[in-house]
Structure formats: structure tokens, C-alpha cells
Enzyme design. Sequence first.
Site, mmCIF file in Angstrom:
data_model
loop_
_atom_site.group_PDB
_atom_site.id
_atom_site.type_symbol
_atom_site.label_atom_id
_atom_site.label_comp_id
_atom_site.label_asym_id
_atom_site.label_seq_id
_atom_site.Cartn_x
_atom_site.Cartn_y
_atom_site.Cartn_z
ATOM 1 N N ASP A 1 -22.930 11.405 -12.016
ATOM 2 C CA ASP A 1 -22.357 11.309 -13.357
ATOM 3 C C ASP A 1 -23.128 10.272 -14.165
ATOM 4 O OD1 ASP A 1 -20.136 11.082 -15.498
ATOM 5 O OD2 ASP A 1 -19.267 12.501 -14.083
ATOM 6 N N HIS B 1 -17.652 7.765 -18.542
ATOM 7 C CA HIS B 1 -17.247 8.991 -17.862
ATOM 8 C C HIS B 1 -17.258 8.861 -16.338
ATOM 9 C CE1 HIS B 1 -17.508 13.380 -16.879
ATOM 10 N NE2 HIS B 1 -16.847 13.519 -18.013
ATOM 11 N N SER C 1 -13.463 17.745 -16.286
ATOM 12 C CA SER C 1 -14.072 16.606 -15.589
ATOM 13 C C SER C 1 -13.030 15.739 -14.904
ATOM 14 C CB SER C 1 -14.849 15.729 -16.582
ATOM 15 O OG SER C 1 -15.955 16.397 -17.103
#
Length: 519
Positions: free
Chosen positions: A185, A219, A388
Site C-alpha cells: 500500500d 491509506h 479497501s
Amino acid sequence: MKKRILFTFLSLVLLSAPAVVNARVKIDPKLVPFGKGQVENANTVRVICLLNSPEEKIESPPRYQHRAVVRFLKQRTKLAFKPVAQFLHDQGHMNKTVKKVKLHWANNGFAATVSREGLKALAKAPGIKKIYYAKRKVEEIKPKKTRGRDIESVSSYGLKEIGLDELLKDAPDLDGRGVLLGVLDTGADGTHPALQNKILRFYDGEKKKPGAPIDYDTHGTHVSGTVAGGDRGETRIGVAPGAKLVVAGALNDYDQMIEGMQFMLDPDGNPATKDVPRAVNNSWHAPGAPDMELFYRMISSWEAAGILPVFAAGNSGPRAKTIGKPQVHPASLAVGATGPDGLIAKFSSRGPGDYKDKSTEKPEITAPGVDIPSSVPGGAYAKYSGTSMASPHVTGAVGILLQLFPELNPVQIKKLLIKTAVSTDPNGNAGDGTWNAVYGFGKLNIYRAAKAARAIQDIGNGLLAGGNSLLDSLFTSPHSLEIEDFLSAPGLLSQEDLGEDLEPESINVNWASDTEFEE
């Protein structure tokens, strides 16, 4: 007359004698302006090349024997690159017009920094199949919405929704301990209280080397928290808080992503070390490229080495056929998102997937992905929504299953999660066990999956004789499961299993030939 950019197989005569024909080289159209000298102030460009299989045959290793698979992959690429290196050396291009060569043994390719003449040389080199522009962007599957860094509760409803609370009543020690999981990520904040001492190894894509864990966005920290963050007490955000993580912050361009994916196969450069994650969470896609073969090969190599690729399905719903790429690959486990009401999120991408013009059953499963609280950089917490946020629930669930049953391989894990999912029809009602484009085979339920894993383990070890009422109750019609098939030993890998594309691709107007470089 200006030539149109067409799908073309090159049949070029090399500059050396005797003449050698190099067919099937395809060039990313993004490279055409550079090759024609039309890009100002650009003396070099970074490219990624995929190689054909070497002429010298190598015996394929057994599937899921990690060390043997990595050894095979490295040997194959070394042999496949040999004629390319010889050609570049003989023609005076190696380390001159073609520099900073880095072998990508995990997908039988390499990266290089090339001048205009170097790019033309690669287009003529024997053994090269495709040339991609390495700086094409890889994109995170961005959350559809985020809520505050001052949320009141850091206890996720998602853990209850997937049956974890029910499981912990019977087995409070199930937290993924002893299992290594991966996150590919934007990175992860290793100083966050919910992730401290949980990140075993980290690859820094910006610096192109291992280092201290850092998040170049927010994220990756959020995703990592849902996989293994927090604890079973006040900070209940992670499905498997006892697991350790291997994280790669490589979500920028193709060059970084390929390096990050390869890192997962051998984090410390020593295949004998037990530092390879058993599943890797992916919340990204790669739009715009002529095709996904360089990533498909990586996914095939992961699976062959015993790594389950878990992917967020995408946030492009509710339209049909909106599953991202490369998560359409048959070996991946694509995950859609549901909300607190248990119903599919409007944004969750719908299937089926499109893999080389063939439909794949994507998503296979859904998990909570709306208003999920988890860690964000700086010691804070926030609620994000997106697929996600759903996929790390599944990756964490893999950690629970592997704590119970370490011998499970990726195919078995995937089958187990699918067979024990709560079947749901497209309207959100009880399903009949068949796949649909909205919920896949149903909603993740780690309680059912863990109980089934224990029962199967007992049968596999010969501890139970005759029939098993527990299995009968878990896998009543339509959830049938053939134990003999489930526990069958894997066979030898084929070249296709290890990432080689042996089937001809359909006509595609997105590729160019080196004739486009002509002025």
C-alpha cells in the site's frame, strides 16, 4: 503517411550477423513520443521489459515450496536475460544507452533506464516480449469517504459482523499469533500505538530499499490497522492483532510496485528465512496500461510460492463489470464491501471480472467496508469507507485460519472462506450458494471458517473416524465440500502457473511497434 498505433508483432533483423529474428515485441505507446524524440528535456526514460521463457528448459518446482519456487524464478530470469545482455554488450549499448538494469526475477523481466537509442536497441534485442513505460501510475483504491481523526470509538462493528466475537467466545486466544501477513500500500506508520512492534519488515518504495516503516499517505496505516492493529481490549480494530506484518510502501508507479511485489516473495534476500507473508492485502489498481501481464505474472508467482493475493474489488459500483485490474486474476481473492446493515455498499464494484477476455467470478466474497475505524498516521484514528476497508478484514481472517491450521495453502484458504461465507443473493437475502456479481459467494464469516478448519484438520490428521456431524452442519446443501479434494497434494507447476502467458492475446489496439519511432 502517419502510421496508426496498432497491435503489431515485430519481425526485426538484429544488427549483428548472422541475422536473428526477434518476433512478438510489443511497445507501450506511452514510449512512442520519447522514441521519436518528441519529448523535450528528456534524455532518458525508465522502462520495464518482460522476457520470453529461456530456450534452456528448467524443471519446474512443486507448488507452495517457497524456497524451490524462488530459486526457480531467479534461475529462469537469469537465463532469459542472458541473450538480451549479450546483444546489448555486442552492440555497445550495455551501461551506455541502457543503464541501471534491475532484474525482476519474480515476473521474468527487468527494469532499465534508457536513452532514445537504448530504447530502440531493446526493441531489437532477442528474448524481449513487451516493453512498458515504468512510470505509469499505480493508484490506490481511494476511500469513498472519511470521517474525522477524533472519533469517539476505536472498536469496529466489522469484527462482530464477520463472526469474530462469536468465535472468541469459544477460542479467545485466536489472534493470528505466529502468522506473517503482508500489506502492499502507501506504507504504514510504524510508530502508531496500534502498530508498534508489529511490522517485521518494510520496503520503502521511494528510497527503493528496506527501511523503517513510514506511510507516504494515510491509506496504508488504516489498512494495516484493520489487518492486525490494536488489541482485544480498548483498541479493537484489527482482525488478527497477534499477527506480524510485512509492509511495502510502493503505491506510486509500476517501477515501485513491481519492486514491492517482489519484496514480498523474499523480504530479506534469503529464501531460507521464514519472513514471507502467507497472504498480502492489496488495495490498488493499475489503469491505462496496454495490458496487465507484468502484474499477472507477479500474482502467479505469489500464489506458486504460497502467498494468497487478497485484493479490494474496487469502488466503481453499482455498475456491472467494474472490478479493477489486476484483481480479476483467477488466483486473487477479490473482496466487495458491505455496510453496517449488512447490505452491499453502493460504491462496491460489481462483477464479473474480465481476465484476458474471459469472465472470472469476482468478487468472490464481501466484508464490512463502510465507516470502518482504524489507525491513521500520527497516533490518530479515523473512519474510512471503501472496498479497501473490506479486504483487510479478509486478510486478517486468513491469519486466524493459519494460526489454527498452518498447513493450509492459498487454494485451500480461498476455498474454505468461500464455502463458509454466508450466501447472499443479489438483493441481500439468503442465497442458494451460487455466485452472483454483487456479493460473490457471500459474506465473510470467520466463525464458520475457523470451525470448518478445525474439523478438516482433525479429519486430515486421522483423529476422527467415519462421518462428521459438525461438517454436515457447516456444509449443508448448497455448501458441500469434498474433503479428499480439499486436502489433495499440489502437483508440479507449469510455466503458465509461474506467470508465463502461453495463450495468444486477442487483437489489442493499445500496443505500438518500433516502426512508430520513425520520423
